[in-house]
Scaffold this active site. Structure first.
Site, PDB file in Angstrom:
ATOM      1  CD  GLU A 232      -3.009   1.288   1.561  1.00  0.00           C
ATOM      2  OE1 GLU A 232      -3.507   0.465   2.333  1.00  0.00           O
ATOM      3  OE2 GLU A 232      -3.662   2.041   0.823  1.00  0.00           O
ATOM      4  CG  ASP A 233       1.582   2.866   3.335  1.00  0.00           C
ATOM      5  OD1 ASP A 233       0.558   3.155   2.692  1.00  0.00           O
ATOM      6  OD2 ASP A 233       1.590   2.677   4.559  1.00  0.00           O
TER       7      ASP A 233
END
Ligand code: MN
Length: 749
Positions: free
Chosen positions: A91-92
């Site tokens: 996600e990051d």
């Protein structure tokens, strides 16, 4: 301090946290696969490098904390620990699921993928978005339960560090936690996590109230703990004497649960007496069942303290759906306060603390399905029939998460868990979708009840079905479980169409056959009204499914033929005819267990009834009934049933004017009488009854009242019959209709 000092100190902090994680892991029962955990840690650490959380900590502290919750508080193994460490990487950062898969294998990668998919949270900007997110959450959960367990751990850490978020985000996250994650944790048996999530949500949603209660709790804590020691001493002594290895622990209610109790019972903090709960956790002896030993300890405990007679909860004989087992009893302590005591074995305790994961640990390879497995399967069922309205789906599903449970029994004594508020119809769907769709009612504790019957704990439920049953739209109002709702909606969407088409074809065929095409609108209107159909598609569905037969439909569609009305005798006429010569000498005294004059007997014939003798309106007897005659002061003779209350009055007040009477009728005239029927409501049932009355018995109907509620219908039919024999035969014939439960003649309407 210089920049490098900070970095060094942080480095140390991170390393400490990682060592703590490894330490937690080494103390667990899992196979020791430390290498992959070390690899995942280093990978995640460099992937998040240079990024900080809002608290100012290095980002890696968050995945580390989540991994620690996963091992320590949920009890999962290395795969889940790795997935927890890596959960924010895709996600990051720039890494992809493939990267994870290449480095850590497909299993860890698919869990990380699931976690990434649901990272958006349940609460989107719009309801539909929320629902869609929620669906994703369930989908990933049903694929691998570990996804949701790690998600809950992630949420727990976010809640523990919520103070660093801006206020509006606090509200959103706290609300979502209360709405979805706490119930999910509860459902998965993670009792401690659920309590903490609820408590933290409450803290951010009602900060002032929280602080107030927390303060009061702090003040009473010392007293509570002192009373615990006093309370526990004799129990410790007794259990030691019994030779048990055990420990006692005390637990003070959470702020949130105190607040909830204050709200629901509308009482102040000071009136909450059971702030303290005590647990007895023991190692069972090998030569006796756990259950027996729990009850032995119960017996020892209640030998010391008096139990509250209504507050025993036996979650051992029937564990909760989330797997919880324990014996709860509330006893009165020395200071007059009620104290809840939970009696558990070590095994039960671990299940209660860690929920699902502990379950798996104790599952010894037996193919027996836990309630939780069943629940997960029901989620899959629901997901396999996606509903067009995602918001409905969210609602029905959420209801199921929140509902507390009751236990009901099948006729063979099997225990089933149902959400509170479930109906008999829900129960049928819970057993099997097909049972639900063909359910006509249920026998609850051997008594016939409608589909809408709301189940109570301990009910024994037998589902009644019929091949001809046809689910109705209103059934959606009768069910509360997600499973029943989604099965019904799937049914209404899919199954109906083909039957409706078939019904339309059959109907058109009949109209053509009888040359009714020109009046088709009027005919359709009449037919719909006859079958009480609101829309043509309802009617066509019944025809298509064969519930309304072609033959039956033809009769309804065709213009009404003149019916041959029977002659009928009214109850009372206003004639004042002399009656003396109708009195005959009694020569038939066989029917006299009541004080009826046996000197004279009236003989009732077709000719004199209605002219010389009048049928009483209060009880309207018909030929075959035991009757008597009453001669009033003007000489009018009225015929009453012998058991008519009015006749009773006349017998006692004016006995000398009472005459016995016999019938001598020859089935020429008819008499009005009324029957009442009760049965399962279904389209087509009324026509069946009417067919028997008018086709088979050629009886004319005078009046007809039908009311239906909750799938049970009540009918009251007034008709003209010859005598009790005919009425009896008719009732017998109606009783043969499968859906009819009772038919009886009623005297007064
Ligand atoms: Mn996270």
């Amino acid at each position: 301090m210089s920049d490098s000092d900070i970095t060094l100190k942080e480095e140390e902090l991170v390393e400490q946290e990682f060592q703590a994680l490894l330490n937690d892991y080494s103390q667990s029962i899992h196979r020791q696969k430390v290498e992959i955990i070390i690899k995942a840690y280093h990978f995640a650490k460099q992937a998040h490098k240079g990024v900080r959380r809002r608290s100012g900590e290095p980002y890696i502290m968050h995945p580390l904390a989540v991994a620690r919750i996963v091992i320590k508080e949920i009890g999962l193994g290395s795969t889940s620990i790795c997935a927890a460490l890596l959960h924010d990487v895709v996600e990051d950062t720039d890494y992809t699921v493939e990267d994870i898969s290449n480095l850590f294998g497909p299993k860890i990668a698919s869990i990380v993928d699931g976690l990434t998919k649901i990272s958006g949270g349940v609460f989107g900007a719009q309801a539909s978005e929320q629902a869609e997110n929620f669906r994703k959450l369930l989908l990933t959960m049903s694929e691998d339960i570990r996804v949701i367990l790690i998600k809950i751990a992630d949420r727990l850490h976010n809640m523990r560090t919520l103070e660093f978020q801006p206020v509006e985000k606090q509200y959103k996250i706290a609300g979502e936690t209360q709405y979805i994650y706490a119930p999910l944790a509860h459902r998965l048996g993670l009792f401690n996590i659920k309590t903490e999530l609820e408590n933290l949500s409450f803290k951010y949603e009602h900060p002032e109230t929280y602080a107030e209660i927390e303060q009061k709790l702090l003040l009473s804590k010392e007293a509570q703990l002192a009373s615990f020691e006093e309370f526990a001493a004799p129990i410790r002594q007794k259990l030691t004497d019994m030779g048990y290895e055990f420990y006692l622990s005390e637990r003070i209610k959470s702020v949130y649960s105190i607040w909830r109790k204050m709200q629901t019972k509308n009482i102040p903090f000071e009136d909450i007496y059971d702030l303290l709960a005590v647990r007895i956790i023991f190692t069972p002896k090998p030569d006796m069942s756990e259950k027996d030993q729990c009850w032995m300890i119960y017996s020892a405990l209640t030998g010391i303290y008096k139990p509250h007679p209504e507050r025993i909860r036996d979650w051992i004989s029937t564990p909760k759906a989330n797997g919880y087992e324990a014996l709860h009893v509330t006893v009165m302590g020395n200071n007059g306060q009620w104290v809840e005591v939970q009696i558990r074995t070590q095994r039960m305790h671990e299940i209660a603390e860690k929920g699902l994961a502990a379950h798996w640990k104790y599952k010894t390879g037996v193919a027996d399905e836990t309630e939780l497995d069943k629940w997960l399967r029901s989620i899959k069922d629901i997901l396999e029939h996606p509903e067009p309205s995602a918001v409905d789906f969210l609602d029905t599903f959420k209801l199921n998460l929140f509902a507390s449970e009751i236990f009901v029994f099948t006729p063979t004594g099997e225990i089933k868990t149902m959400p509170q508020g479930s109906t008999a119809l829900d129960f049928a769907f819970m057993l099997h979708s097909e049972l639900g769709l063909s359910c006509i009612g249920a026998k609850v504790n051997h008594k016939l009840e409608p589909l809408t019957y709301v189940l109570k704990g301990g009910d024994q439920v037998e589902v009644l079905t019929s091949q001809q049953q046809q689910p109705q739209q209103e059934w959606l109002d009768y069910v509360t479980t997600a499973k029943a709702k989604s099965a019904l909606k799937a049914f209404f969407r899919g199954e109906d169409r083909k039957y409706i088409r078939k019904g339309e074809d059959m109907y058109a065929h009949i109209l053509k056959k009888h040359n009714l095409m020109e009046q088709q609108e009027a005919v359709l209107h009449r037919t719909m009204r006859f079958y009480n159909a609101q829309q043509p598609r309802q009617l066509m569905l019944q025809i298509g499914k064969g519930i309304i037969s072609e033959e039956e439909l033809e009769k309804v569609v065709l213009p009404k033929r003149k019916s041959s009305w029977r002659r009928f005798i009214p109850f009372i006429s206003n004639t004042n005819e002399q009656t003396d010569d109708n009195l005959v000498t009694d020569n038939n005294p066989e029917t006299t267990d009541i004080p009826v004059s046996n000197k004279k007997q009236l003989v009732l014939t077709e000719e004199n009834i209605g002219s010389k003798y009048h049928i009483a309106a209060c009880c309207h007897p018909i030929p075959g009934d035991e009757v008597l005659g009453y001669c009033d002061s003007e000489g009018n003779i009225t015929i009453h049933k012998r058991n008519c209350p009015k006749a009773d009055f006349l017998k006692s007040s004016d006995g000398k004017n009472i005459y016995s009477a016999i019938w001598e009728t020859h089935r020429q005239n008819t008499f009005i009488d009324t029957i009442e029927l009760r049965g399962i409501d279904r389209v087509g049932i009324i026509i069946k009854v009417i067919n028997i009355i008018s086709q088979d018995f050629k009886i004319n109907i005078h009046d007809l009242h039908i009311s239906a509620e909750g799938g049970i219908f009540n009918g009251i039919i007034q008709m003209y019959v010859y005598d009790t024999t005919e009425l009896q035969q008719l009732c017998d014939a109606i009783r043969k209709i499968q859906e009819i439960q009772s038919v009886q003649r009623i005297s007064n309407i």
